[in-house]
Design a protein around this motif. Structure first.
Motif, PDB file in Angstrom:
ATOM      1  N   UNK A   5      46.856  46.591  54.549  1.00 53.93           N
ATOM      2  CA  UNK A   5      46.299  45.292  54.900  1.00 53.93           C
ATOM      3  C   UNK A   5      47.488  44.403  55.216  1.00 53.93           C
ATOM      4  N   UNK A   6      47.491  43.842  56.430  1.00 58.44           N
ATOM      5  CA  UNK A   6      48.580  42.979  56.879  1.00 58.44           C
ATOM      6  C   UNK A   6      48.030  41.575  57.097  1.00 58.44           C
ATOM      7  N   UNK A   7      48.719  40.574  56.563  1.00 56.86           N
ATOM      8  CA  UNK A   7      48.393  39.173  56.836  1.00 56.86           C
ATOM      9  C   UNK A   7      49.648  38.524  57.398  1.00 56.86           C
ATOM     10  N   UNK A   8      49.614  38.222  58.679  1.00 60.65           N
ATOM     11  CA  UNK A   8      50.770  37.661  59.388  1.00 60.65           C
ATOM     12  C   UNK A   8      50.246  36.749  60.486  1.00 60.65           C
ATOM     13  N   UNK A  32      45.176  37.005  60.231  1.00 58.15           N
ATOM     14  CA  UNK A  32      46.150  35.960  60.563  1.00 58.15           C
ATOM     15  C   UNK A  32      46.442  34.969  59.452  1.00 58.15           C
ATOM     16  N   UNK A  33      45.721  35.046  58.332  1.00 57.86           N
ATOM     17  CA  UNK A  33      46.015  34.106  57.251  1.00 57.86           C
ATOM     18  C   UNK A  33      45.619  34.666  55.890  1.00 57.86           C
ATOM     19  N   UNK A  34      46.071  33.978  54.854  1.00 54.84           N
ATOM     20  CA  UNK A  34      45.876  34.441  53.491  1.00 54.84           C
ATOM     21  C   UNK A  34      44.434  34.460  53.025  1.00 54.84           C
ATOM     22  N   UNK A  35      43.683  33.441  53.376  1.00 60.28           N
ATOM     23  CA  UNK A  35      42.268  33.415  52.966  1.00 60.28           C
ATOM     24  C   UNK A  35      41.502  34.593  53.544  1.00 60.28           C
ATOM     25  N   UNK A  36      41.743  34.872  54.816  1.00 66.01           N
ATOM     26  CA  UNK A  36      41.061  36.001  55.446  1.00 66.01           C
ATOM     27  C   UNK A  36      41.513  37.315  54.817  1.00 66.01           C
ATOM     28  N   UNK A  37      42.784  37.391  54.434  1.00 70.19           N
ATOM     29  CA  UNK A  37      43.284  38.611  53.768  1.00 70.19           C
ATOM     30  C   UNK A  37      42.531  38.855  52.466  1.00 70.19           C
ATOM     31  N   UNK A  38      42.323  37.805  51.675  1.00 66.99           N
ATOM     32  CA  UNK A  38      41.584  37.974  50.419  1.00 66.99           C
ATOM     33  C   UNK A  38      40.141  38.376  50.678  1.00 66.99           C
ATOM     34  N   UNK A  39      39.537  37.816  51.714  1.00 67.88           N
ATOM     35  CA  UNK A  39      38.167  38.198  52.069  1.00 67.88           C
ATOM     36  C   UNK A  39      38.109  39.667  52.468  1.00 67.88           C
ATOM     37  N   UNK A  41      39.994  42.044  51.495  1.00 62.56           N
ATOM     38  CA  UNK A  41      40.227  42.932  50.352  1.00 62.56           C
ATOM     39  C   UNK A  41      38.918  43.464  49.783  1.00 62.56           C
ATOM     40  N   UNK A  42      37.843  42.688  49.902  1.00 67.90           N
ATOM     41  CA  UNK A  42      36.552  43.151  49.387  1.00 67.90           C
ATOM     42  C   UNK A  42      35.883  44.157  50.325  1.00 67.90           C
ATOM     43  N   UNK A  43      36.314  44.187  51.594  1.00 66.16           N
ATOM     44  CA  UNK A  43      35.729  45.094  52.591  1.00 66.16           C
ATOM     45  C   UNK A  43      36.606  46.315  52.860  1.00 66.16           C
ATOM     46  N   UNK A  44      37.899  46.174  52.678  1.00 67.46           N
ATOM     47  CA  UNK A  44      38.882  47.188  53.045  1.00 67.46           C
ATOM     48  C   UNK A  44      39.796  47.372  51.839  1.00 67.46           C
ATOM     49  N   UNK A  45      39.784  48.532  51.241  1.00 67.10           N
ATOM     50  CA  UNK A  45      40.615  48.780  50.063  1.00 67.10           C
ATOM     51  C   UNK A  45      41.956  49.367  50.512  1.00 67.10           C
ATOM     52  N   UNK A  46      42.992  48.540  50.533  1.00 69.30           N
ATOM     53  CA  UNK A  46      44.290  49.026  51.012  1.00 69.30           C
ATOM     54  C   UNK A  46      45.084  49.737  49.918  1.00 69.30           C
ATOM     55  N   UNK A  47      45.991  50.589  50.372  1.00 72.71           N
ATOM     56  CA  UNK A  47      46.963  51.183  49.469  1.00 72.71           C
ATOM     57  C   UNK A  47      48.145  50.234  49.280  1.00 72.71           C
ATOM     58  N   UNK A  70      43.523  39.444  39.821  1.00 74.50           N
ATOM     59  CA  UNK A  70      42.217  40.098  39.866  1.00 74.50           C
ATOM     60  C   UNK A  70      42.347  41.507  39.298  1.00 74.50           C
ATOM     61  N   UNK A  71      41.585  41.841  38.257  1.00 78.09           N
ATOM     62  CA  UNK A  71      41.695  43.177  37.656  1.00 78.09           C
ATOM     63  C   UNK A  71      41.448  44.320  38.647  1.00 78.09           C
ATOM     64  N   UNK A  72      40.666  44.080  39.697  1.00 77.66           N
ATOM     65  CA  UNK A  72      40.375  45.138  40.680  1.00 77.66           C
ATOM     66  C   UNK A  72      41.561  45.422  41.595  1.00 77.66           C
ATOM     67  N   UNK A  73      42.417  44.426  41.814  1.00 75.34           N
ATOM     68  CA  UNK A  73      43.504  44.588  42.785  1.00 75.34           C
ATOM     69  C   UNK A  73      44.893  44.411  42.181  1.00 75.34           C
ATOM     70  N   UNK A  74      44.981  44.134  40.905  1.00 75.89           N
ATOM     71  CA  UNK A  74      46.259  43.769  40.296  1.00 75.89           C
ATOM     72  C   UNK A  74      47.347  44.828  40.442  1.00 75.89           C
ATOM     73  N   UNK A  75      46.979  46.092  40.588  1.00 76.17           N
ATOM     74  CA  UNK A  75      47.982  47.144  40.708  1.00 76.17           C
ATOM     75  C   UNK A  75      48.231  47.577  42.157  1.00 76.17           C
ATOM     76  N   UNK A  76      47.654  46.861  43.104  1.00 71.19           N
ATOM     77  CA  UNK A  76      47.878  47.159  44.519  1.00 71.19           C
ATOM     78  C   UNK A  76      49.301  46.741  44.886  1.00 71.19           C
ATOM     79  N   UNK A  77      50.123  47.655  45.396  1.00 73.83           N
ATOM     80  CA  UNK A  77      51.479  47.283  45.807  1.00 73.83           C
ATOM     81  C   UNK A  77      51.419  46.221  46.904  1.00 73.83           C
TER      82      UNK A  77
END
Length: 92
Positions: A5-8, A32-39, A41-47, A70-77
């Motif tokens: 997942x890239x946010x740039x 293109x932005x941080x808010x969209x990246x967080x949204x 995350x619920x649709x696309x589970x990145x490594x 977030x406990x669901x994503x806290x260990x995502x690099x």
């Protein structure tokens, strides 16, 4: 291969990251932005998450804090990209 997942917000930098990763066989979801990246995350589970620090609406640091809080994503690099080099920015 990995899922990224890239946010740039810079279109050229985002396109370069997308091209390099997809041409290497990885799956990429870019935004293109941080808010969209967080949204997304619920649709696309990145490594791995790659974030620009200076983005509109929500900075990369704010996104990292949300991901790690977030406990669901806290260990995502997560990789934070920045051109900033001051001592204060490095500490943050």
């Amino acid at each position: 291969m990995a899922r990224f997942l890239i946010a740039e917000d810079d279109p050229e930098a985002r396109a370069l990251l997308e091209d390099v990763l997809t041409n290497s066989g990885h799956e990429v979801c870019a935004t293109i932005d941080g808010r969209d990246a967080l949204r997304k995350l619920s649709e696309f589970t990145p490594d791995i998450v790659i974030l620009d620090n200076d983005m509109p609406r929500m900075s990369g640091i704010e996104v990292v804090r949300a991901i790690k809080g977030d406990p669901k994503t806290r260990f995502t690099p997560t990789i934070l990209l920045t051109a900033k080099s001051s001592h204060e920015d490095i500490v943050v």
